[in-house]
Design an enzyme around this catalytic site. Structure first.
Site, PDB file in Angstrom:
ATOM      1  N   ARG A   2       1.852  17.091 -58.521  1.00 51.81           N
ATOM      2  CA  ARG A   2       2.472  15.766 -58.414  1.00 51.81           C
ATOM      3  C   ARG A   2       3.490  15.592 -59.541  1.00 51.81           C
ATOM      4  O   ARG A   2       3.134  15.504 -60.716  1.00 51.81           O
ATOM      5  CB  ARG A   2       1.399  14.686 -58.497  1.00 51.81           C
ATOM      6  CG  ARG A   2       1.911  13.285 -58.233  1.00 51.81           C
ATOM      7  CD  ARG A   2       0.718  12.362 -58.026  1.00 51.81           C
ATOM      8  NE  ARG A   2       1.145  11.018 -57.682  1.00 51.81           N
ATOM      9  CZ  ARG A   2       1.328  10.038 -58.578  1.00 51.81           C
ATOM     10  NH1 ARG A   2       1.126  10.296 -59.874  1.00 51.81           N
ATOM     11  NH2 ARG A   2       1.701   8.838 -58.196  1.00 51.81           N
ATOM     12  N   HIS A  60      -0.335  15.735 -78.397  1.00 50.43           N
ATOM     13  CA  HIS A  60      -0.619  16.338 -77.092  1.00 50.43           C
ATOM     14  C   HIS A  60      -2.012  16.957 -77.153  1.00 50.43           C
ATOM     15  O   HIS A  60      -2.405  17.533 -78.179  1.00 50.43           O
ATOM     16  CB  HIS A  60       0.423  17.412 -76.783  1.00 50.43           C
ATOM     17  CG  HIS A  60      -0.029  18.423 -75.766  1.00 50.43           C
ATOM     18  ND1 HIS A  60      -0.476  19.683 -76.116  1.00 50.43           N
ATOM     19  CD2 HIS A  60      -0.116  18.357 -74.408  1.00 50.43           C
ATOM     20  CE1 HIS A  60      -0.803  20.350 -75.028  1.00 50.43           C
ATOM     21  NE2 HIS A  60      -0.602  19.580 -73.979  1.00 50.43           N
TER      22      HIS A  60
END
Length: 302
Positions: free
Chosen positions: A263, A106
């Site tokens: 989103r 990540h």
């Protein structure tokens, strides 16, 4: 002070482009491009692979979003900024490899600005944040040392205290309290960075973003041809369940995105494509899977 967000956007867009190009070359699969807009303001570019031979899922997301009022997750630690309009730009990415011997990774780098109210003389308030961390399924000490050395080197020019402080911050942040275990072997993590002004803070963030490929791709190259079978894939899916738990329960970025009307598809692209949960299960002692528990405990890798 008015924060120069256009220069930040140019950097983050270029970073996304460079990382995607390197990952496409490694996987042999072109990334999909999904451009989106947000009703309240701004939008982004989601670049992703689904079902590639190397990356089972890979998402490299650029967002540039605006809002009329800071959401609770952003103003909780700065109540004096509640009610301000805001703007945020960043690149966020999670890579879930197919081979269990290649770790999940990540990375996130971002800038956030709370704009000054029009009827006040106070200027914009900005802060940077980000970091990168590694989540292996099988322990390889040389991989962990390489990853942490690269993180250390990226911060060296900004003072000897940065890597130790940001490493500890990462260890503390990516911790599942309900499991009493760390998500992975850490890396570096920081937030609320505005020390030394915009240019100095931005330079540090660029150094962190630019180190990602050097930190991760040599590990991919070393491990992606390691043979594996059903046992390793089952354990990978089990450990991916921990990744899901952290992202949905603790991760500030996920909470901010959902609370601010972000989103959903892009926010949840960080989730692995498959994961499992087993009731009250632990790996058998003496197995490679059992070694992971001790490996994940925070330590000084360098």
């Amino acid at each position: 002070m008015l924060v120069p967000m256009s220069s930040a956007y140019d950097y983050f867009l270029n970073l996304q482009t460079q990382i995607v190009a390197a990952l496409e070359q490694a996987d042999g699969t072109p990334f999909q491009t999904d451009r989106w807009e947000r009703e309240e303001g701004g939008g982004g570019i989601s670049r992703l692979i689904e079902g590639g031979p190397l990356f089972e899922r890979a998402g490299v997301l650029l967002s540039h979003v605006r809002g009329k009022m800071l959401p609770p997750s952003a103003s909780a630690h700065r109540p004096e900024l509640a009610g301000r309009s805001w703007e945020a730009i960043g690149v966020s990415m999670v890579l879930h490899p197919r081979n269990p011997y290649v770790p999940t990774v990540h990375m996130n780098v971002r800038v956030f600005v709370a704009h000054a109210p029009k009827d006040e003389t106070a200027g914009d308030v900005f802060w940077f944040g980000g970091g990168l961390d590694l989540t292996p399924y099988y322990p390889f000490e040389e991989d962990a040392r390489h990853f942490h050395q690269t993180c250390h080197d990226a911060l060296a020019a900004f003072g000897p205290n940065k890597y130790p402080a940001y490493k500890k911050w990462c260890d503390d942040y990516f911790y599942l309290r309900h499991r009493d275990e760390n998500r992975g072997i850490g890396g570096i993590f920081f937030d609320d960075l505005n020390e030394g002004g915009f240019e100095q803070s931005f330079a540090l963030v660029q150094s962190v973003g630019n180190c990602f490929l050097d930190a991760y791709m040599p590990i991919v190259e070393k491990r992606h041809k390691t043979p594996y079978g059903t046992r390793e894939r089952d354990f990978q899916a089990y450990r991916r369940g921990r990744y899901v738990e952290f992202n949905l329960v603790f991760d500030r970025g996920t909470l901010f995105g959902l609370q601010s009307g972000g989103r959903t598809e892009s926010i949840l692209l960080s989730m692995p494509p498959t994961a499992t949960w087993r009731y009250n299960w632990t790996p058998e002692k003496g197995t490679p899977e059992a070694e992971l528990a001790a490996f994940l405990k925070p330590r000084q890798w360098l």
